[in-house]
Design a protein around this motif. Structure first.
Motif, PDB file in Angstrom:
ATOM      1  N   LEU A 109     -58.278  -6.660 -59.236  1.00 24.59           N
ATOM      2  CA  LEU A 109     -58.013  -6.688 -57.796  1.00 24.59           C
ATOM      3  C   LEU A 109     -59.189  -6.205 -56.977  1.00 24.59           C
ATOM      4  CD1 LEU A 109     -54.288  -5.538 -57.646  1.00 24.59           C
ATOM      5  CD2 LEU A 109     -55.206  -7.842 -57.514  1.00 24.59           C
ATOM      6  N   MET A 148     -43.301  -3.018 -47.946  1.00 22.86           N
ATOM      7  CA  MET A 148     -43.986  -4.261 -48.332  1.00 22.86           C
ATOM      8  C   MET A 148     -45.281  -4.003 -49.090  1.00 22.86           C
ATOM      9  SD  MET A 148     -43.850  -7.504 -48.360  1.00 22.86           S
ATOM     10  CE  MET A 148     -42.499  -7.840 -47.215  1.00 22.86           C
ATOM     11  N   LYS A 149     -46.040  -2.992 -48.665  1.00 24.10           N
ATOM     12  CA  LYS A 149     -47.327  -2.736 -49.341  1.00 24.10           C
ATOM     13  C   LYS A 149     -47.090  -2.297 -50.786  1.00 24.10           C
ATOM     14  CE  LYS A 149     -50.933  -2.423 -46.145  1.00 24.10           C
ATOM     15  NZ  LYS A 149     -52.297  -1.948 -45.937  1.00 24.10           N
ATOM     16  N   LEU A 180     -46.190  -5.924 -57.437  1.00 18.74           N
ATOM     17  CA  LEU A 180     -46.195  -7.317 -57.889  1.00 18.74           C
ATOM     18  C   LEU A 180     -47.565  -7.739 -58.376  1.00 18.74           C
ATOM     19  CD1 LEU A 180     -44.033  -9.217 -55.339  1.00 18.74           C
ATOM     20  CD2 LEU A 180     -43.960  -9.512 -57.821  1.00 18.74           C
ATOM     21  N   ALA A 181     -48.586  -7.334 -57.638  1.00 14.07           N
ATOM     22  CA  ALA A 181     -49.941  -7.721 -58.024  1.00 14.07           C
ATOM     23  C   ALA A 181     -50.238  -7.168 -59.413  1.00 14.07           C
ATOM     24  CB  ALA A 181     -50.947  -7.210 -57.008  1.00 14.07           C
ATOM     25  N   LEU A 219     -47.794  -9.177 -61.964  1.00 15.27           N
ATOM     26  CA  LEU A 219     -48.065 -10.603 -62.159  1.00 15.27           C
ATOM     27  C   LEU A 219     -49.494 -10.867 -62.566  1.00 15.27           C
ATOM     28  CD1 LEU A 219     -46.222 -12.098 -59.092  1.00 15.27           C
ATOM     29  CD2 LEU A 219     -45.541 -12.250 -61.482  1.00 15.27           C
ATOM     30  N   GLY A 220     -50.381 -10.112 -61.986  1.00 17.42           N
ATOM     31  CA  GLY A 220     -51.786 -10.409 -62.221  1.00 17.42           C
ATOM     32  C   GLY A 220     -52.414  -9.325 -63.074  1.00 17.42           C
ATOM     33  N   LEU A 269     -44.414  -2.928 -52.564  1.00 16.12           N
ATOM     34  CA  LEU A 269     -43.878  -4.081 -53.287  1.00 16.12           C
ATOM     35  C   LEU A 269     -44.999  -4.999 -53.737  1.00 16.12           C
ATOM     36  CD1 LEU A 269     -41.328  -5.934 -54.010  1.00 16.12           C
ATOM     37  CD2 LEU A 269     -41.819  -7.072 -51.852  1.00 16.12           C
ATOM     38  N   LEU A 270     -45.920  -5.263 -52.822  1.00 19.54           N
ATOM     39  CA  LEU A 270     -47.005  -6.180 -53.156  1.00 19.54           C
ATOM     40  C   LEU A 270     -47.944  -5.592 -54.197  1.00 19.54           C
ATOM     41  CD1 LEU A 270     -47.667  -7.623 -49.641  1.00 19.54           C
ATOM     42  CD2 LEU A 270     -47.079  -8.944 -51.681  1.00 19.54           C
ATOM     43  N   SER A 271     -48.184  -4.304 -54.094  1.00 22.56           N
ATOM     44  CA  SER A 271     -49.043  -3.668 -55.095  1.00 22.56           C
ATOM     45  C   SER A 271     -48.400  -3.761 -56.463  1.00 22.56           C
ATOM     46  CB  SER A 271     -49.274  -2.197 -54.748  1.00 22.56           C
ATOM     47  OG  SER A 271     -49.976  -2.100 -53.541  1.00 22.56           O
TER      48      SER A 271
END
Lengths: 152, 152
Positions: free
Chosen positions: A20, A3-4, A10-11, A14-15, A6-8
């Motif tokens: 960050l 999850m970490k 994605l961040a 997407l962003g 994946l989120l990194s």
């Protein structure tokens, strides 16, 4: 992928304008793109309502209520994108945005207040009052576009 | 300028893609611009939350609640822009969007459901649950991007 990770990923994906580390460090060209995106979508949801209030498209109360609720969210989105760091990015924004910032803020507030009035009117079910509220929003669009945006 | 004229002018200026006779007659390139605008803004408001869930930016419950509420509205906005009339407009959209439309719809629903879960979690005040819900949204972003969008 955990999850970490994946989120990194994605961040980043997407962003891509975000460092960050702080919310204020979005790149100027990304801020311009985001504020223009908000205006594009305000047009998407206001456009049909403007047409209804002008009698050019049939009035549909359900569409007005729905569009007004989305315009409520959209009316909050553009303003942080007019950061001073974006002054030199090519756009239709006029220098008065930063030179007359109190007047610009007032124009934003007038628009947001008019959208809130429209949201309330659209829930009230009175067609004439709702059309008048649509007109009220339209006027406040002009309040910014006349003074703070290059003529297209 | 009287109200009808003002509204007609605004409808033309803001909704230049609308014919104002039917909601379905927005020009394909305008629909693509609008759906991309919705994705841009989803990135704006999801990006910082993704960073928080990944531990890359300090967690701020107030920002998550606010961003989640705007993401709620934004999660509803892109989908009508994937009209079949836009197939030939240059974008990152893959033909599977129209070839596997039930699967595409399911991916949209998964995303919207995950956003609703995040909205609820963000109001509940439990940081761990909220971060998990942010991760849930991130997964569903991937659900569309992996199957229905050209790799960037």
């Amino acid at each position: 992928m955990n999850m970490k990770l994946l989120l990194s990923a994605l961040a980043l994906a997407l962003g891509s304008g975000y460092t960050l580390t702080a919310f204020s460090q979005v790149k100027p060209d990304v801020m311009v793109k985001q504020r223009q995106a908000a205006m594009t979508l305000q047009g998407k949801y206001f456009g049909p309502m403007g047409g209804m209030a002008a009698g050019k498209v049939p009035y549909r109360a359900d569409v007005v209520t729905y569009n007004a609720s989305l315009l409520d969210a959209l009316s909050r989105m553009p303003w942080d994108g007019f950061d001073a760091s974006t002054k030199d990015v090519k756009s239709a924004a006029l220098p008065a945005i930063w030179g007359e910032s109190a007047k610009f803020k007032q124009a934003q507030d007038n628009f947001q207040d008019a959208v809130q009035s429209l949201v309330r009117a659209s829930k009230g079910g009175d067609e004439a009052a709702t059309k008048a509220a649509i007109g009220g929003v339209g006027k406040t669009c002009g309040g910014c576009h006349q003074n703070f945006r290059q003529k297209q």
